[in-house]
Design a protein around this motif. Structure first.
Motif, short mmCIF file in Angstrom:
data_model
loop_
_atom_site.label_atom_id
_atom_site.label_comp_id
_atom_site.label_asym_id
_atom_site.label_seq_id
_atom_site.Cartn_x
_atom_site.Cartn_y
_atom_site.Cartn_z
N LEU A 58 1.10 -0.88 0.46
CA LEU A 58 -0.03 -0.17 -0.24
C LEU A 58 0.54 0.73 -0.04
N LYS A 59 2.17 0.95 -0.19
CA LYS A 59 2.72 1.80 -0.45
C LYS A 59 2.66 3.34 -1.26
N ASP A 60 2.50 4.41 -0.59
CA ASP A 60 1.97 6.13 -1.47
C ASP A 60 0.52 5.88 -1.86
N GLN A 61 -0.22 5.29 -0.74
CA GLN A 61 -1.73 4.62 -1.32
C GLN A 61 -2.09 5.07 -0.13
N ILE A 62 -1.97 5.72 0.86
CA ILE A 62 -2.39 5.80 2.27
C ILE A 62 -1.63 6.80 2.72
N PRO A 63 -2.73 8.03 3.32
CA PRO A 63 -1.84 9.33 4.09
C PRO A 63 -0.83 8.73 5.26
N ILE A 64 0.24 8.99 5.63
CA ILE A 64 0.53 9.00 6.92
C ILE A 64 1.18 9.71 7.36
N ILE A 65 0.39 10.53 8.82
CA ILE A 65 0.73 11.70 8.95
C ILE A 65 1.67 11.48 11.24
N GLY A 66 1.99 12.58 10.51
CA GLY A 66 2.95 12.58 11.33
C GLY A 66 2.19 13.63 12.77
N GLY A 67 2.12 12.54 13.73
CA GLY A 67 0.81 13.24 14.74
C GLY A 67 1.56 13.69 16.50
N ALA A 68 1.19 13.57 17.54
CA ALA A 68 1.82 14.14 18.26
C ALA A 68 2.83 13.96 19.45
N GLU A 69 3.79 14.96 19.32
CA GLU A 69 5.20 14.03 20.23
C GLU A 69 5.95 14.57 21.43
N VAL A 70 4.78 15.21 22.09
CA VAL A 70 5.02 15.10 23.18
C VAL A 70 3.37 15.29 23.71
N PRO A 71 3.20 15.00 24.57
CA PRO A 71 1.88 15.48 25.81
C PRO A 71 1.57 16.48 25.88
N MET A 72 0.41 16.35 26.41
CA MET A 72 -0.43 18.09 26.89
C MET A 72 0.03 18.45 27.91
N THR A 73 0.92 17.26 29.09
CA THR A 73 1.18 17.76 30.15
C THR A 73 2.85 18.45 30.80
N ALA A 74 3.05 17.86 29.10
CA ALA A 74 4.57 18.51 28.88
C ALA A 74 5.56 18.30 29.95
N GLU A 75 5.55 16.90 30.00
CA GLU A 75 6.01 15.73 30.16
C GLU A 75 6.96 15.11 29.33
N GLN A 76 8.58 14.64 29.22
CA GLN A 76 8.90 13.90 28.46
C GLN A 76 7.49 12.46 28.76
N PRO A 77 7.29 11.77 27.80
CA PRO A 77 7.20 10.68 27.46
C PRO A 77 7.89 9.15 27.61
N LYS A 78 7.36 8.29 28.34
CA LYS A 78 7.37 7.03 28.53
C LYS A 78 6.78 6.94 27.17
N TYR A 79 7.82 5.71 27.01
CA TYR A 79 7.79 4.62 26.09
C TYR A 79 8.03 2.85 26.67
#
Length: 319
Positions: A58-79
């Protein structure tokens, strides 16, 4: 009826199973993927989304969008690489994606294009979805339905005793979404913890050969769950059952209730989801009530999940 789905996901193993299910289903038209931070950093989520699209031809058939990088709490995310792998794909490590990531406003184009045909399914952190309500409330009101995986109502959480991961990671975003969203359905741990895919199911899916991705992913996922809880019979596919809800609502029992979110920054209650069930309270007419799935029919889940994933009619052969 074919449903058009825009998927918000923090690419992990169960997100990937949901994505594969939507690809194999004849009833779901996946029109875009918003790849957020969550199980892995945003850049890796975008990389994994592109890898999956290429793997599914499905390459280039479905848009892939970069979403949020950090939460609204302004904390560094835990992965959570110990659960989902470094790229959210278990043992698979794709080459880093070198293209565009910061194309968030592509979401508005998709909503304008599909309008009241569009269903949003959010199976990761709710930060990106909350941003849409902050910036584009009138546009978001054009969306047909929104389904979110998150919360735990009177059942144990999976981060604290009372809080589920998506709600715990950014409770402020959850509060925004539950305040402003219309026609919102919540699929919480009450249901998703019991949407179990057993090793026998995984092996049969692999044997039928519609996809070779499921087995390495769910074998990795099951190893984590089995180590944590030796009595568990398989892997809970939290996100797959959420996307299934868009076409299989008859599997679930729902109640429509006001929802409150604990937004405190620390403590065991952070991200707790509370449904008000007091029968004697007269809620304001403008108070938002949301549909919450409290139970589901595992037999129907099994038949419909296996029918799509194998291409064999379990609905007919396993009555």
């Amino acid at each position: 009826m074919l449903v058009k789905v825009l998927l918000f996901a923090d690419i992990g193993i169960d997100d990937t199973i949901a994505l594969i299910f939507s690809y194999l289903s004849e009833d779901i038209d996946l029109v875009g993927i918003v790849a957020d931070y969550g199980n892995v950093p945003r850049a890796r989520a975008v990389t994994s989304a592109h890898y999956l699209m290429e793997s599914l031809n499905l390459k280039d058939q479905i848009p892939i969008i970069g979403g949020a990088e950090v939460p609204m709490t302004a904390e560094q995310p835990k992965y959570f690489p110990e659960i989902h792998g470094e790229y959210g794909l278990g043992p698979i490590k794709p080459l880093a994606y070198e293209g565009e990531i910061e194309n968030f406003f592509e979401i508005t184009r998709l909503i304008e294009k599909y309008g009241n045909e569009l269903i949003i399914v959010n199976v990761g952190r709710l930060t990106s979805l909350a941003n849409m309500f902050i910036l584009y409330q009138s546009l978001m009101n054009k969306v047909k339905k929104i389904y979110i995986m998150g919360g735990a109502f009177w059942v144990p959480g999976n981060v604290t005793a009372v809080s589920e991961a998506n709600f715990h990671s950014d409770p402020i975003a959850v509060k925004i979404v539950t305040t402003y969203a219309k026609n919102l359905t919540i699929i919480p741990l009450n249901v998703t913890d019991h949407a179990i895919v057993t090793p026998d199911m995984v092996n049969y899916i692999h044997h039928k050969g519609r996809t070779q991705l499921v087995k390495p992913l769910l074998d990795y996922y099951y190893a984590f769950y089995k180590n944590r809880n030796p009595s568990i019979k398989g892997s809970p596919v939290h996100d797959a059952i959420t996307i299934m809800a868009t076409i299989c609502e008859d599997m679930f029992s729902f109640r429509e209730l006001p929802v409150h979110i604990v937004t405190s920054s620390t403590g065991i209650h952070r991200g707790q989801s509370i449904a008000d069930i007091r029968p004697y309270i007269q809620f304001e007419e403008k108070a938002n009530k949301h549909r919450i799935a409290f139970s589901f029919d595992y037999g129907l889940f099994f038949k419909r999940f296996m029918t799509v994933m194998t291409g064999e009619s379990f609905e007919e052969n396993n009555k």
